[in-house]
Design a protein around this motif. Structure first.
Motif, mmCIF file in Angstrom:
data_model
loop_
_atom_site.group_PDB
_atom_site.id
_atom_site.type_symbol
_atom_site.label_atom_id
_atom_site.label_comp_id
_atom_site.label_asym_id
_atom_site.label_seq_id
_atom_site.Cartn_x
_atom_site.Cartn_y
_atom_site.Cartn_z
ATOM 1 N N PHE A 70 44.005 71.078 -34.800
ATOM 2 C CA PHE A 70 44.927 71.770 -35.705
ATOM 3 C C PHE A 70 45.156 70.913 -36.934
ATOM 4 N N SER A 71 45.481 71.528 -38.034
ATOM 5 C CA SER A 71 45.821 70.732 -39.205
ATOM 6 C C SER A 71 47.278 70.976 -39.562
ATOM 7 N N GLY A 72 47.868 69.990 -40.251
ATOM 8 C CA GLY A 72 49.279 70.125 -40.598
ATOM 9 C C GLY A 72 49.716 69.035 -41.550
ATOM 10 N N VAL A 73 51.024 68.916 -41.733
ATOM 11 C CA VAL A 73 51.590 67.955 -42.669
ATOM 12 C C VAL A 73 52.603 67.089 -41.917
ATOM 13 N N VAL A 74 52.574 65.773 -42.200
ATOM 14 C CA VAL A 74 53.520 64.870 -41.544
ATOM 15 C C VAL A 74 54.917 65.145 -42.078
ATOM 16 N N GLU A 75 55.816 65.506 -41.168
ATOM 17 C CA GLU A 75 57.157 65.832 -41.624
ATOM 18 C C GLU A 75 58.082 64.629 -41.491
ATOM 19 N N GLU A 76 57.800 63.759 -40.511
ATOM 20 C CA GLU A 76 58.712 62.651 -40.238
ATOM 21 C C GLU A 76 57.965 61.570 -39.464
ATOM 22 N N GLY A 116 57.627 49.638 -34.372
ATOM 23 C CA GLY A 116 56.972 48.386 -34.028
ATOM 24 C C GLY A 116 55.661 48.583 -33.319
ATOM 25 N N PHE A 117 55.761 48.834 -31.991
ATOM 26 C CA PHE A 117 54.521 48.939 -31.222
ATOM 27 C C PHE A 117 53.869 50.293 -31.387
ATOM 28 N N GLN A 118 54.576 51.242 -31.950
ATOM 29 C CA GLN A 118 54.013 52.579 -32.098
ATOM 30 C C GLN A 118 54.663 53.292 -33.268
ATOM 31 N N THR A 119 54.031 54.390 -33.662
ATOM 32 C CA THR A 119 54.670 55.274 -34.624
ATOM 33 C C THR A 119 54.655 56.666 -34.037
ATOM 34 N N LYS A 120 55.794 57.348 -34.177
ATOM 35 C CA LYS A 120 55.860 58.724 -33.702
ATOM 36 C C LYS A 120 55.880 59.613 -34.935
ATOM 37 N N TYR A 121 55.020 60.599 -34.935
ATOM 38 C CA TYR A 121 54.968 61.521 -36.069
ATOM 39 C C TYR A 121 55.416 62.899 -35.625
ATOM 40 N N TYR A 122 56.273 63.508 -36.418
ATOM 41 C CA TYR A 122 56.525 64.933 -36.249
ATOM 42 C C TYR A 122 55.645 65.635 -37.259
ATOM 43 N N VAL A 123 54.698 66.422 -36.741
ATOM 44 C CA VAL A 123 53.739 67.070 -37.636
ATOM 45 C C VAL A 123 53.997 68.570 -37.642
ATOM 46 N N ARG A 124 54.207 69.134 -38.835
ATOM 47 C CA ARG A 124 54.336 70.591 -38.919
ATOM 48 C C ARG A 124 52.953 71.184 -39.125
ATOM 49 N N LEU A 125 52.512 71.924 -38.098
ATOM 50 C CA LEU A 125 51.177 72.511 -38.188
ATOM 51 C C LEU A 125 51.196 73.651 -39.206
ATOM 52 N N ASP A 126 50.022 74.064 -39.598
ATOM 53 C CA ASP A 126 49.922 75.107 -40.619
ATOM 54 C C ASP A 126 50.602 76.396 -40.190
ATOM 55 N N ASN A 127 50.643 76.612 -38.851
ATOM 56 C CA ASN A 127 51.286 77.836 -38.376
ATOM 57 C C ASN A 127 52.799 77.693 -38.249
ATOM 58 N N GLY A 128 53.348 76.556 -38.688
ATOM 59 C CA GLY A 128 54.802 76.422 -38.742
ATOM 60 C C GLY A 128 55.424 75.679 -37.571
ATOM 61 N N THR A 129 54.668 75.472 -36.474
ATOM 62 C CA THR A 129 55.227 74.800 -35.305
ATOM 63 C C THR A 129 55.164 73.282 -35.482
ATOM 64 N N VAL A 130 56.208 72.586 -35.001
ATOM 65 C CA VAL A 130 56.229 71.126 -35.090
ATOM 66 C C VAL A 130 55.765 70.534 -33.761
ATOM 67 N N VAL A 131 54.803 69.601 -33.820
ATOM 68 C CA VAL A 131 54.405 68.896 -32.598
ATOM 69 C C VAL A 131 54.687 67.407 -32.771
ATOM 70 N N ASP A 154 51.715 63.452 -45.717
ATOM 71 C CA ASP A 154 50.249 63.431 -45.716
ATOM 72 C C ASP A 154 49.700 64.661 -45.001
ATOM 73 N N GLN A 155 48.561 65.113 -45.467
ATOM 74 C CA GLN A 155 47.817 66.173 -44.786
ATOM 75 C C GLN A 155 47.070 65.516 -43.633
ATOM 76 N N VAL A 156 47.256 65.999 -42.404
ATOM 77 C CA VAL A 156 46.616 65.337 -41.260
ATOM 78 C C VAL A 156 45.956 66.357 -40.329
ATOM 79 N N TYR A 157 45.166 65.831 -39.401
ATOM 80 C CA TYR A 157 44.547 66.655 -38.364
ATOM 81 C C TYR A 157 44.999 66.147 -37.005
ATOM 82 N N VAL A 158 45.415 67.074 -36.157
ATOM 83 C CA VAL A 158 45.888 66.726 -34.813
ATOM 84 C C VAL A 158 44.915 67.336 -33.820
#
Ligand SMILES: Nc1ncnc2c1ncn2[C@@H]1O[C@H](COP(=O)(O)OP(=O)(O)OP(=O)(O)O)[C@@H](O)[C@H]1O
Ligand SMILES: [Mg+2]
Lengths: 374, 304
Positions: free
Chosen positions: A309-315, A320-335, A355-359
């Motif tokens: 799926f493709s989407g945009v990083v919302e948050e 530190g040891f990791q980064t958590k991304y909330y990604v809003r997919l093109d269809n509007g759902t956040v994963v 950023d435009q990203v691919y999940v």
């Protein structure tokens, strides 16, 4: 292996019309570190009180080493409890609190003294023998409670959220100590908690409960990696969970390649499963955030069992040891996507806000879970 | 960790933390190196000759000057306010020539201890009953039990007198005992109730869990853990009973004079220095008691 096995058989307990326990059956093996895990009010304490003998079930039985103990009063069961609020005797010193069970049995003074000192040494309280409980810190109180419960040499130790009143750091330390203690003594531990990370880290097996029902019993790995119901998936760890409908189910030699229609994603996805499902069946689909891959560019080769799926990083949330991304997919759902920073020299987390990203994730990493209303 | 690809503001934070660990951040401009916050000036004040210290001295003087005067005059060689030299005559008279005073003291002790014991027993039972059992008259009993505490003593005294006369109980030691038990009850009740308020019921289950029978639980856990409340109730009752004048005055009869009544009757014929001597003896006795109870009270405080 020391300790007794504990079998809970078809136990129900109702308060008026409210069912605190609904037909609960659990088999706990000798010497096991067994956790009862569930949200507040799901009946964990009720079950523990029934095993200890402070409460009796409306129907069902509890077997200790094969013997039904329901008719026995609490003082006749070879089970001891560490209470949710420690329940130390306020008028007795640390030493006398721990000596209490032995004094009841009229153990000779010299023998009693060595034993009490041994157990207080075991929980590292040698320096606080003469203090009253009110002078102790939370962690120390908890250790007195453990020493006092162990000195009778019970075959089963029940622990009711013994760490819930402590701060996170101390909780971690005591949890490790508790696990260590379990290895040393080798008796059966039944550990009640509503903290999933606590249960995952020390238990041999876990029973996940909700609203008086046992939903799943299994090793921490099983519970985390293949939750049986959508509640278990949501309660243990973090996850992305979507309602889904089965559209296709193809048999392979070891598994079934299932295609799910997910309304929220407005797409079909692939997932492997060990059960054959009927077309049109309502299920839930879950995939853990750390199983998702996030990339800034479109993966060059996409296999047929990769879901992309493709989407945009919302948050982006850096910890530190990791980064958590909330990604809003093109269809509007956040994963939720989690990315571990294992090695800095690898491609760093240059993905940033907006950023435009691919999940993507592979079909093996998702799970189909049952939908039940508990 | 890493810095080069992180957003720039994170880098700044890093530097700030390295320069000034958060608890030292309050260093004023120009101060280099580790910085200690200055001592709070408010707490220094009491070392000076300030307002609060003067007040303290005045209050202490106000409270204790009469006592010092009494103690001083107890060593006076003559009656009256004129100082005539150091002497122990009044102590001699107190010890060897005041049989009646000692009888009154004995009466007081007897009544204080007996009525306090009964009041402690009844009051504790009442507190336990009202806390642990649910029944209809509960709130009613709770409210009425405080009446003796708030009613003026004169009223209690008169009503007791009327009551004793009506039911034909002769006035004497027994009637005083009954009256003292009555007005001591609410204090014991209150202190034990307060103790029960923080009673943790799970210790009963803990005791059973550790192998105690129901009887052992009662004797070794429940009673000892409410004991501090019971003891302080008892001590309170003894004190109140020893010093009570008004109620005792109404319900006493011939041959049942208590110490406060006796002292009062002595004063009516002018202050005898024997009373001064007695005061000093009592002050000493009470101080000794207070000191020996201090340890005891400390353990109560620690276990509550
Ligand atoms: N004596 C009682 N009377 C009525 N309801 C009760 C009683 N004891 C427990 N319950 C109810 O039974 C349910 C289960 O209670 P229990 O104490 O077993 O929860 P728990 O899983 O231990 O929760 P927690 O994690 O908060 O300790 C709760 O909804 C509670 O309100
Ligand atoms: Mg509980």
């Amino acid at each position: 292996m020391k300790g007794f096995d504990v079998t809970v058989k078809d136990v129900s307990r109702a308060y008026g019309a409210f069912k605190a326990l609904d037909n609960v059956s659990i088999e706990i093996k000798k010497g096991e570190f067994f956790s009862l895990l569930g949200p507040s009010g799901c009946g964990k304490t009720t079950l523990l009180r029934i095993i200890a003998g402070f409460d009796s079930p409306d129907v069902g039985s509890v077997l200790l080493d094969g013997r039904n103990i329901i008719p026995l009063p609490p003082d006749k069961r070879q089970v001891n409890t560490v209470f949710q609020n420690y329940a130390l005797f306020p008028h007795l010193s640390v030493y006398e609190n721990v000596a209490f069970p032995l004094r009841l049995k009229h153990i000779p003074e010299t023998k009693l003294d060595t034993k009490v000192r041994d157990y207080l040494h075991l929980v590292q309280l040698d320096a606080h023998l003469d203090k009253k409980p009110s002078m102790l810190s939370g962690g120390q109180k908890q250790r007195v409670a453990i020493a006092r419960a162990l000195i009778n040499e019970p075959n089963v130790l029940l622990l009711d959220e013994p760490l819930s009143a402590l701060d996170a750091k101390l909780r971690q330390n005591l949890l490790v100590e508790l696990d260590h203690l379990h290895d040393q003594i080798g008796i059966t531990f039944i550990y009640v908690t509503h903290d999933q990370s606590e249960a995952l880290s020390v238990s041999d097996r876990i029973a996940v409960m909700n609203q008086g029902v046992v939903l799943q019993v299994g090793s921490p790995y099983e519970i985390y990696e293949s939750p049986a119901t959508d509640f278990v998936a949501r309660f243990i760890g973090e996850t992305n969970l979507f309602p889904a409908v089965v559209t296709k189910c193809e048999a392979y030699d070891k598994y079934f390649m299932t295609t799910l229609e997910i309304p929220e994603l407005q797409a079909e996805i692939k997932v492997t499963d060990y059960d054959e499902l009927k077309q049109g069946q309502q299920v839930s689909f879950t995939v853990r955030p750390e199983k998702l891959k996030i990339t800034g560019h479109k993966p060059s080769r996409v296999g047929k069992d990769i879901n992309l799926f493709s989407g945009v990083v919302e948050e982006p949330i850096y910890s530190g040891f990791q980064t958590k991304y909330y990604v809003r997919l093109d269809n509007g759902t956040v994963v939720k996507v989690q990315m571990q920073h294992t090695n800095y020299m690898d491609e760093g987390p240059d993905i940033e806000w907006k950023d435009q990203v691919y999940v993507s994730w592979s079909a093996e990493d998702g799970y189909i879970v049952e939908v039940i209303d508990k | 960790m890493t810095t080069s690809t992180k957003p720039p503001q994170r880098e700044e934070q890093h530097k700030a933390v390295k320069l000034f660990p958060s608890r030292l951040v309050t260093a004023p401009k120009g101060v280099q190196g580790p910085y200690k916050t200055p001592r709070n000036h408010v707490f220094r004040d009491h070392r000076k000759f300030g307002f609060s210290n003067i007040m303290l001295v005045l209050v202490v003087l106000f409270l204790f000057t009469p006592l010092f005067v009494v103690v001083g005059y107890s060593f006076n060689a003559t009656k009256g306010m004129r100082w005539a030299g150091l002497s122990l005559v009044w102590y001699e008279k107190l010890l060897f020539g005041s049989a009646e005073l000692w009888r009154a003291f004995g009466n007081s002790l007897l009544i204080a201890i007996s009525s306090s014991m009964v009041a402690t027993f009844l009051g504790s039972m009442a507190a336990v009953g009202i806390k642990w059992y649910k029944f209809k008259a509960r709130t009613y009993i709770q409210i009425t039990s405080f009446l003796p505490m708030v009613l003026p003593e004169v009223i209690i005294g008169i009503s007791m007198l009327i009551f004793f006369t009506a039911v034909k109980i002769p006035l004497g030691m027994f009637s005083i005992f009954v009256a003292h038990t009555t007005f001591n009850l609410p204090f014991v009740f209150l202190l034990v109730s307060a103790r029960l308020e923080e009673f943790d019921f799970s210790i009963i289950e803990a005791a059973r869990d550790l192998g105690a029978t129901e009887r052992q639980t009662l004797l070794k856990v429940i009673i000892p853990s409410i004991m501090p409340g019971v003891t302080s109730g008892f001590l309170m009752a003894v004190t109140m009973s020893l010093e009570d004048f008004v109620i005792t005055f109404f319900v006493s009869g011939p041959g049942s004079t208590t110490l406060p009544l006796y002292v009062y009757s002595m004063i009516r014929y002018g202050v005898s220095p024997v009373i001064n001597a007695l005061s000093f003896v009592l002050i000493l006795g009470i101080m000794l008691m207070a000191l020996s109870f201090r340890r005891f009270l400390k353990t109560i405080a620690a276990s509550s």
